[in-house]
Motif scaffolding. Sequence first.
Motif, PDB file in Angstrom:
ATOM      1  N   VAL A 196       0.831  -1.211   0.000  1.00 11.26           N
ATOM      2  CA  VAL A 196       0.000   0.000   0.000  1.00 11.26           C
ATOM      3  C   VAL A 196       0.864   1.259   0.000  1.00 11.26           C
ATOM      4  CG1 VAL A 196      -1.492   1.389   1.486  1.00 11.26           C
ATOM      5  CG2 VAL A 196      -2.058  -1.005   1.041  1.00 11.26           C
ATOM      6  N   PHE A 197       1.835   1.307   0.919  1.00  9.40           N
ATOM      7  CA  PHE A 197       2.596   2.547   1.055  1.00  9.40           C
ATOM      8  C   PHE A 197       3.733   2.631   0.042  1.00  9.40           C
ATOM      9  CE2 PHE A 197       0.505   1.961   5.252  1.00  9.40           C
ATOM     10  CZ  PHE A 197      -0.388   3.009   5.082  1.00  9.40           C
ATOM     11  N   ASP A 198       4.027   1.512  -0.636  1.00  9.65           N
ATOM     12  CA  ASP A 198       4.882   1.576  -1.811  1.00  9.65           C
ATOM     13  C   ASP A 198       4.177   2.351  -2.919  1.00  9.65           C
ATOM     14  OD1 ASP A 198       7.173   0.524  -3.582  1.00  9.65           O
ATOM     15  OD2 ASP A 198       5.398  -0.228  -4.628  1.00  9.65           O
ATOM     16  N   VAL A 199       2.865   2.151  -3.056  1.00  8.03           N
ATOM     17  CA  VAL A 199       2.092   2.920  -4.039  1.00  8.03           C
ATOM     18  C   VAL A 199       2.113   4.407  -3.682  1.00  8.03           C
ATOM     19  CG1 VAL A 199      -0.205   3.300  -5.026  1.00  8.03           C
ATOM     20  CG2 VAL A 199       0.622   0.965  -4.663  1.00  8.03           C
ATOM     21  N   LEU A 200       1.991   4.708  -2.401  1.00  5.94           N
ATOM     22  CA  LEU A 200       2.058   6.108  -1.966  1.00  5.94           C
ATOM     23  C   LEU A 200       3.434   6.703  -2.283  1.00  5.94           C
ATOM     24  CD1 LEU A 200       0.912   8.582  -0.541  1.00  5.94           C
ATOM     25  CD2 LEU A 200       1.582   7.559   1.642  1.00  5.94           C
ATOM     26  N   PHE A 201       4.479   5.950  -2.036  1.00  8.68           N
ATOM     27  CA  PHE A 201       5.848   6.392  -2.345  1.00  8.68           C
ATOM     28  C   PHE A 201       5.968   6.725  -3.832  1.00  8.68           C
ATOM     29  CE2 PHE A 201      10.477   4.770  -2.782  1.00  8.68           C
ATOM     30  CZ  PHE A 201      11.008   6.032  -2.549  1.00  8.68           C
ATOM     31  N   ARG A 202       5.427   5.851  -4.682  1.00 10.29           N
ATOM     32  CA  ARG A 202       5.465   6.089  -6.119  1.00 10.29           C
ATOM     33  C   ARG A 202       4.697   7.362  -6.493  1.00 10.29           C
ATOM     34  NH1 ARG A 202       6.380   1.093  -9.200  1.00 10.29           N
ATOM     35  NH2 ARG A 202       7.008  -0.562  -7.761  1.00 10.29           N
ATOM     36  N   LEU A 203       3.537   7.566  -5.864  1.00 12.40           N
ATOM     37  CA  LEU A 203       2.740   8.752  -6.147  1.00 12.40           C
ATOM     38  C   LEU A 203       3.461  10.027  -5.727  1.00 12.40           C
ATOM     39  CD1 LEU A 203       0.007  10.013  -7.057  1.00 12.40           C
ATOM     40  CD2 LEU A 203      -0.774   9.696  -4.693  1.00 12.40           C
ATOM     41  N   LEU A 204       4.043  10.012  -4.543  1.00  7.63           N
ATOM     42  CA  LEU A 204       4.758  11.193  -4.047  1.00  7.63           C
ATOM     43  C   LEU A 204       5.937  11.540  -4.949  1.00  7.63           C
ATOM     44  CD1 LEU A 204       4.773  10.420  -0.205  1.00  7.63           C
ATOM     45  CD2 LEU A 204       3.369  12.124  -1.383  1.00  7.63           C
TER      46      LEU A 204
END
Length: 447
Positions: free
Chosen positions: A48-56
Amino acid sequence: MTEISLYNTLAREKQRFEPFDDKNVRMYVCGPTVYDYAHIGNARPVVVFDVLFRLLRHVFGEEHVTYARNITDIDDKIMDRAHNEGVGIKTISNRYAKVYAEDMALMGALSPSLTPRATEHLPEMIRMMQKLIAQGNAYEAEGHVMFHVPSMENYGRLSRHSRDELVAGARVDVAPFKRDPADFVLWKPSSDDQPGWGSPWGRGRPGWHLECSCMIEKHLGETIDIHAGGQDLIFPHHENEIAQSECAHGSQFVRYWMHNGYLTVDGEKMSKSLGNFHTVHDLVQDHPGEALRLSLLTAHYRQPIDFSLDSVAEQKRRLDRWYRLVDGVEVSKSVPPSVIAALADDLNTPKALAALDRLAHDKEAAELKAGAQFLGLLLQGTSAWFQGEAPEGITVGEIEDAIEARLAARDNKDFAESDRIRDRLKSFGVILEDGPSGTSWRKADQE
């Protein structure tokens, strides 16, 4: 610039994400305690927070985002495992930290910017405890250092627990040296046969909560933008991190708190006794990491998710369809706006996947590939995805040799020989697929 909104657990509402410094966006996610293989529930926050990292990184630029995910390598469970195996704690922690990194990579997770380890931060922990004691927020008692909860007026605002719940969650047995039942441990003594480090309060080891506060302070600063983890960490772990860090620094610790929902397996809580306990290490032996990843992205991160092998098989078939569509297609240079818009709305991965399905339906293969790769999917070539192990009775090398022979026959316009080779492979359960980039193969059961 794309506007991102995130649900802030502290505020109990979705808020526009505004980093403290858009040239230095800082995120910390609680990592593993490395004493055993990670289970599929442990993988959910990673994905989940890998996706957030990619978005940021997409919005603010790769060089402007720092993502730290720690390794907890001081813990009683590690000590117990080391004692049972007759080895040092470093042997245990190094073994399982290595496997963890490998398994998460197989699930498409990018490496964090930083992977700090608790054992590397003892000086920082001692300094924070000394400061908390000097300020009256902590005290020493019988070799322990305890955080005094009543010294912080607004303790408990993240979890919003009652006084009884706060007491029940304090991670230390009821002891006569505690000034208040809710006080929690920052440092505890180690016996001669336990790992320990020197301190002003005697030989001992830090509490779990203190470790994260000090790793964040050293690598990301006193105030960070995002702190994330599983819902089970809200209390007491994240609550106690706030107490330690804000009392030590006198400033806001975290601007946005994010927590993913619980994971069940086949409708039940995951348990070894129920036979539904899945480690990632075991799962990736039999299932593609991308199928596991996609399974975890089908539910919104804040909602519960029910994991099953049937769901993994379903997502594998979904990926099969996508891989066939993008075979030989050059990826688009830009991520589809529909995918970015879905993720910018509090990481709405189900909506992002629906956008990918629409692109697949409309045969927008280049856009599909770009959007899927942004989510950590469709990262292999189509041929590599479908190959896997060769069916019984034939090797991968023999299949590749047959494909070369068939290609030569077709170049010589010997179509009878070409068909004979194709039919022979089919008798072994190997299906050939001719496409713009050449001939690929798959096993017959991979429909």
